[in-house]
Enzyme design. Structure first.
Site, PDB file in Angstrom:
ATOM      1  N   LYS A 112      -3.128  35.069  -7.922  1.00 52.11           N
ATOM      2  CA  LYS A 112      -1.883  35.682  -8.370  1.00 52.11           C
ATOM      3  C   LYS A 112      -1.191  36.357  -7.191  1.00 52.11           C
ATOM      4  O   LYS A 112      -1.766  37.247  -6.564  1.00 52.11           O
ATOM      5  CB  LYS A 112      -2.163  36.699  -9.481  1.00 52.11           C
ATOM      6  CG  LYS A 112      -2.835  36.081 -10.701  1.00 52.11           C
ATOM      7  CD  LYS A 112      -3.156  37.108 -11.771  1.00 52.11           C
ATOM      8  CE  LYS A 112      -3.802  36.448 -12.987  1.00 52.11           C
ATOM      9  NZ  LYS A 112      -4.089  37.405 -14.079  1.00 52.11           N
ATOM     10  N   GLY A 140      -3.332  35.073 -17.441  1.00 52.71           N
ATOM     11  CA  GLY A 140      -3.340  35.778 -18.715  1.00 52.71           C
ATOM     12  C   GLY A 140      -4.195  37.028 -18.633  1.00 52.71           C
ATOM     13  O   GLY A 140      -4.793  37.326 -17.597  1.00 52.71           O
ATOM     14  N   SER A 142      -7.170  38.780 -18.536  1.00 51.24           N
ATOM     15  CA  SER A 142      -8.533  38.247 -18.402  1.00 51.24           C
ATOM     16  C   SER A 142      -9.303  38.936 -17.289  1.00 51.24           C
ATOM     17  O   SER A 142      -9.431  38.389 -16.185  1.00 51.24           O
ATOM     18  CB  SER A 142      -8.468  36.740 -18.130  1.00 51.24           C
ATOM     19  OG  SER A 142      -7.554  36.459 -17.081  1.00 51.24           O
ATOM     20  N   ALA A 144     -12.335  39.809 -15.101  1.00 52.35           N
ATOM     21  CA  ALA A 144     -13.575  39.093 -14.789  1.00 52.35           C
ATOM     22  C   ALA A 144     -14.784  39.766 -15.431  1.00 52.35           C
ATOM     23  O   ALA A 144     -15.707  39.087 -15.902  1.00 52.35           O
ATOM     24  CB  ALA A 144     -13.756  39.025 -13.277  1.00 52.35           C
ATOM     25  N   LYS A 195       3.167  41.572 -12.291  1.00 59.06           N
ATOM     26  CA  LYS A 195       2.478  42.561 -13.132  1.00 59.06           C
ATOM     27  C   LYS A 195       1.585  43.458 -12.284  1.00 59.06           C
ATOM     28  O   LYS A 195       1.366  44.636 -12.635  1.00 59.06           O
ATOM     29  CB  LYS A 195       1.681  41.858 -14.234  1.00 59.06           C
ATOM     30  CG  LYS A 195       0.599  40.890 -13.762  1.00 59.06           C
ATOM     31  CD  LYS A 195      -0.776  41.524 -13.672  1.00 59.06           C
ATOM     32  CE  LYS A 195      -1.800  40.516 -13.207  1.00 59.06           C
ATOM     33  NZ  LYS A 195      -3.154  41.081 -13.117  1.00 59.06           N
ATOM     34  N   ASP A 248      -0.699  40.068 -19.886  1.00 57.04           N
ATOM     35  CA  ASP A 248      -1.380  40.404 -18.638  1.00 57.04           C
ATOM     36  C   ASP A 248      -0.937  41.759 -18.115  1.00 57.04           C
ATOM     37  O   ASP A 248      -1.729  42.520 -17.546  1.00 57.04           O
ATOM     38  CB  ASP A 248      -1.092  39.308 -17.611  1.00 57.04           C
ATOM     39  CG  ASP A 248      -2.189  39.192 -16.560  1.00 57.04           C
ATOM     40  OD1 ASP A 248      -3.174  39.922 -16.632  1.00 57.04           O
ATOM     41  OD2 ASP A 248      -2.051  38.338 -15.660  1.00 57.04           O
ATOM     42  N   SER A 258      -8.923  47.174 -13.859  1.00 59.15           N
ATOM     43  CA  SER A 258      -7.817  46.732 -13.010  1.00 59.15           C
ATOM     44  C   SER A 258      -7.850  47.432 -11.660  1.00 59.15           C
ATOM     45  O   SER A 258      -7.674  48.650 -11.564  1.00 59.15           O
ATOM     46  CB  SER A 258      -6.475  47.025 -13.702  1.00 59.15           C
ATOM     47  OG  SER A 258      -5.410  46.916 -12.780  1.00 59.15           O
ATOM     48  N   ASN A 260      -5.607  47.158  -9.411  1.00 63.77           N
ATOM     49  CA  ASN A 260      -4.259  47.639  -9.109  1.00 63.77           C
ATOM     50  C   ASN A 260      -4.020  49.001  -9.751  1.00 63.77           C
ATOM     51  O   ASN A 260      -3.467  49.902  -9.118  1.00 63.77           O
ATOM     52  CB  ASN A 260      -3.235  46.617  -9.594  1.00 63.77           C
ATOM     53  CG  ASN A 260      -3.242  45.356  -8.767  1.00 63.77           C
ATOM     54  OD1 ASN A 260      -2.677  45.298  -7.683  1.00 63.77           O
ATOM     55  ND2 ASN A 260      -3.910  44.320  -9.266  1.00 63.77           N
ATOM     56  N   GLU A 285      -3.870  43.123  -5.034  1.00 61.03           N
ATOM     57  CA  GLU A 285      -2.803  42.151  -4.852  1.00 61.03           C
ATOM     58  C   GLU A 285      -1.410  42.771  -4.968  1.00 61.03           C
ATOM     59  O   GLU A 285      -0.458  42.297  -4.345  1.00 61.03           O
ATOM     60  CB  GLU A 285      -2.947  41.011  -5.868  1.00 61.03           C
ATOM     61  CG  GLU A 285      -4.153  40.109  -5.635  1.00 61.03           C
ATOM     62  CD  GLU A 285      -3.995  39.175  -4.443  1.00 61.03           C
ATOM     63  OE1 GLU A 285      -2.998  39.302  -3.709  1.00 61.03           O
ATOM     64  OE2 GLU A 285      -4.874  38.320  -4.242  1.00 61.03           O
TER      65      GLU A 285
END
Length: 341
Positions: A112, A140, A142, A144, A195, A248, A258, A260, A285
């Site tokens: 992404k 989407g 998701s 890990a 996102k 997402d 997350s 981020n 990211e």
């Protein structure tokens, strides 16, 4: 379906989670990592305890640092590397994906981001290097960590051709991993990349102590920004209201899985983005996508005040409180210009 030969290019948390999923679906999986030490750990522990602790891959999974072994004679290649390293990784793959193949190589992009200097989405970077491949994208809500535990997850696969999308859908789907398909690859990738930038903003709001109202506003206005830019670039509105858009975005802004959001929290508490990334111990990211998102906003003349604020905080030493003040005191607006009295 019959078992497929699959190469997973990348051994981070998402790569390992997808290798786990695909192997348990009955496919023959080979995981590639550039790092020989990582490959040795994978062989010894059948998992990546540093990136995805507690997830053990089936004994059938193979591991290699040899790109030829990971790519040749595979039905599908699943590309799961940081966006900043995508092009160089695809260049390493290219010698083993020749134009003499009887059919195009299917590459499922799970990275992404937006390439900073070209402003290309990841599938376009892949096609720039390997123009003959059948590229598609998987995205989407998701994490890990949850896919690796077999928790219910729904994602979307985008492809130029419906038959390719159906094929990939069948390869990935099982009773806990539901896969939808879509023709809007560009919209899926714009949602996936941007996102992360909005999730940084949501994390900053948490770290600065702004409360739930502010975060809900950031999520809602964030998807509005993503949708404006995505549609200006050619994406479809329906995509941004779907799994790879609002779906997402919500999970990335709300979950401590997350990276981020976690990095955003640390930045909101006063750390630099580099200090935050060092503490998270993973590639964030959103930091890499923020500059590219702002460049795209300027290129397509789309107003993206949250993306601007994130850039100001990350790269221009603006205090989160000052950025918030600028957002709250912008000119008065209609919420949706398509609605009228």
């Amino acid at each position: 379906m019959d078992n497929q030969q699959i190469g997973v290019i990348g051994a981070g948390s998402w790569g390992i989670a997808l290798a786990y999923l695909l192997a348990n679906n009955g496919h023959d999986v080979t995981v590639w990592s550039r790092s020989e030490s990582t490959v040795e750990k994978l062989k010894n522990y059948h998992g990546n305890e540093d990136k995805l602790p507690g997830v053990k891959l089936p004994e059938s999974v193979e591991y290699t640092s040899d790109m030829k072994a990971a790519v040749e004679n595979k039905d599908i290649l699943v590309l799961v590397v940081p966006s900043a390293h995508l092009r160089e990784t695809v260049k390493l793959m290219k010698p083993f994906i020749t134009g003499d193949d009887e059919h195009k190589k299917i590459i499922v992009n799970c990275t992404k981001g937006i390439e900073d200097d070209t402003l290309m989405v990841m599938s376009d970077v892949i096609l720039d290097e390997i123009p003959g491949c059948d590229v598609c994208v998987l995205s989407g809500p998701s994490h890990a960590e949850e896919v690796g535990k077999g928790l219910p997850t729904s994602i979307v696969v985008g492809a130029f051709e419906k038959d390719i999308a159906r094929y990939v859908q069948n390869v990935f789907m099982n009773n806990v991993f539901r896969v939808y398909i879509s023709p809007d690859m560009l919209g899926i990738e714009i949602g996936a990349a941007l996102k992360n930038v909005i999730a940084l903003a949501a994390g900053m709001a948490d770290g600065y102590g702004l409360g739930d109202n502010a975060k809900a506003a950031l999520i809602t206005r964030g998807i509005a920004e993503i949708g404006r830019l995505g549609m200006a670039m050619g994406g479809k509105f329906e995509t941004f209201s779907g799994l790879s858009g609002i779906g997402d975005l919500v999970v990335t802004c709300a979950s401590m899985h997350s990276r981020n959001r976690r990095a955003g929290i640390l930045i909101g508490q006063g750390k630099t983005y580099q200090e935050a990334m060092d503490e998270v111990h993973m590639v964030v990211e959103g930091v890499y996508s923020a500059k590219a998102a702002l460049k795209l906003a300027q290129k397509y003349e789309v107003e993206m005040p949250i993306v601007q604020a994130v850039n100001d905080i990350l790269f221009n030493n603006k205090a989160p409180g000052d950025a918030l003040n600028d957002l709250m005191l912008r000119d008065k607006k209609i919420e949706n210009n398509s609605l009228d009295w």
